[in-house]
Design a protein around this motif. Sequence first.
Motif, PDB file in Angstrom:
ATOM      1  N   LEU A 156       0.827  -1.198   0.000  1.00 29.19           N
ATOM      2  CA  LEU A 156       0.000   0.000   0.000  1.00 29.19           C
ATOM      3  C   LEU A 156       0.867   1.256   0.000  1.00 29.19           C
ATOM      4  O   LEU A 156       2.048   1.217   0.351  1.00 29.19           O
ATOM      5  CB  LEU A 156      -0.921   0.015   1.235  1.00 29.19           C
ATOM      6  N   ASN A 157       0.267   2.377  -0.371  1.00 24.95           N
ATOM      7  CA  ASN A 157       0.933   3.672  -0.265  1.00 24.95           C
ATOM      8  C   ASN A 157      -0.055   4.717   0.233  1.00 24.95           C
ATOM      9  O   ASN A 157      -1.248   4.460   0.386  1.00 24.95           O
ATOM     10  CB  ASN A 157       1.560   4.091  -1.597  1.00 24.95           C
ATOM     11  N   TRP A 158       0.438   5.894   0.472  1.00 27.43           N
ATOM     12  CA  TRP A 158      -0.388   6.995   0.951  1.00 27.43           C
ATOM     13  C   TRP A 158      -1.181   6.612   2.196  1.00 27.43           C
ATOM     14  O   TRP A 158      -2.398   6.605   2.212  1.00 27.43           O
ATOM     15  CB  TRP A 158      -1.324   7.507  -0.147  1.00 27.43           C
ATOM     16  N   ALA A 165      -4.089   4.069   2.038  1.00 31.21           N
ATOM     17  CA  ALA A 165      -5.336   4.385   1.338  1.00 31.21           C
ATOM     18  C   ALA A 165      -5.418   3.721  -0.030  1.00 31.21           C
ATOM     19  O   ALA A 165      -6.502   3.440  -0.524  1.00 31.21           O
ATOM     20  CB  ALA A 165      -5.484   5.894   1.185  1.00 31.21           C
ATOM     21  N   ASN A 166      -4.281   3.447  -0.666  1.00 32.80           N
ATOM     22  CA  ASN A 166      -4.260   2.896  -2.014  1.00 32.80           C
ATOM     23  C   ASN A 166      -3.503   1.571  -2.027  1.00 32.80           C
ATOM     24  O   ASN A 166      -2.339   1.510  -1.637  1.00 32.80           O
ATOM     25  CB  ASN A 166      -3.593   3.867  -2.992  1.00 32.80           C
ATOM     26  N   VAL A 167      -4.166   0.523  -2.508  1.00 35.28           N
ATOM     27  CA  VAL A 167      -3.534  -0.791  -2.616  1.00 35.28           C
ATOM     28  C   VAL A 167      -2.856  -0.899  -3.979  1.00 35.28           C
ATOM     29  O   VAL A 167      -3.513  -0.866  -5.013  1.00 35.28           O
ATOM     30  CB  VAL A 167      -4.565  -1.923  -2.455  1.00 35.28           C
ATOM     31  N   GLN A 168      -1.534  -1.032  -3.966  1.00 37.45           N
ATOM     32  CA  GLN A 168      -0.786  -1.163  -5.213  1.00 37.45           C
ATOM     33  C   GLN A 168      -0.688  -2.611  -5.676  1.00 37.45           C
ATOM     34  O   GLN A 168      -0.667  -2.885  -6.867  1.00 37.45           O
ATOM     35  CB  GLN A 168       0.630  -0.592  -5.030  1.00 37.45           C
TER      36      GLN A 168
END
Length: 213
Positions: A107-109, A112-115
């Motif tokens: 994840l990043n941010w 909040a965002n699943v890469q």
Amino acid sequence: MAKQALESPSAKQMLINHYLSNSDGFAFGAPNFRDRFQRELNNMGFPKNSRNIACINGSVLGEPKSQAGENMMHADLTGFIGFLRRIGYVNYTPDYGSKGVFRYLKLNWWGANVQDEIEKFTNTDANVGSLDNSPGGYLRLKGRIEETIQTTFPITSIYQFQSILQTKIGIFAPLALFVADIFIDHIYLNLTGDNTFVPTKSALAFRGNPLYK
């Protein structure tokens, strides 16, 4: 080291569920190893009317070491002021049915965002049950790792790595700890227990109902 052990000929011959099979859910052995090994044993014939004796650790009451289906390992790491987060876990196999036994999240941010996400399932036959928690000989995994890294689980601070760094890299430990302190915001690593290595029935090569002699 663990990968090297799993890829040894003996492991590829004996493990009924090997990661090299790339199976998702069902148990398959290593290609060109497990099936060939089993065929050779079948062709040789199995000894009959033998008195089998096994020396294994574990409960004398036939109790499992851990709980089927529950969490065995959990890791959660956040770095670069919360911009990157990695989560991973490994569960014990269930007594029966299908269950996720491995999951990795990138994840990043601040999560909040699943890469990226990788998840593996296993399907366990009710007649066999969880081989991770069968009564019998278990692998003392948690204790061995804690002795090696000179700290106990759970690990909730990068400063718990100090003994590891001092053992492994000596005089460079303070520098490595300083760098980790800058880039790692949060860390949680936990290994909850051990797993069955050789079930009692496997050690005795026993087949059939254990209630009958």
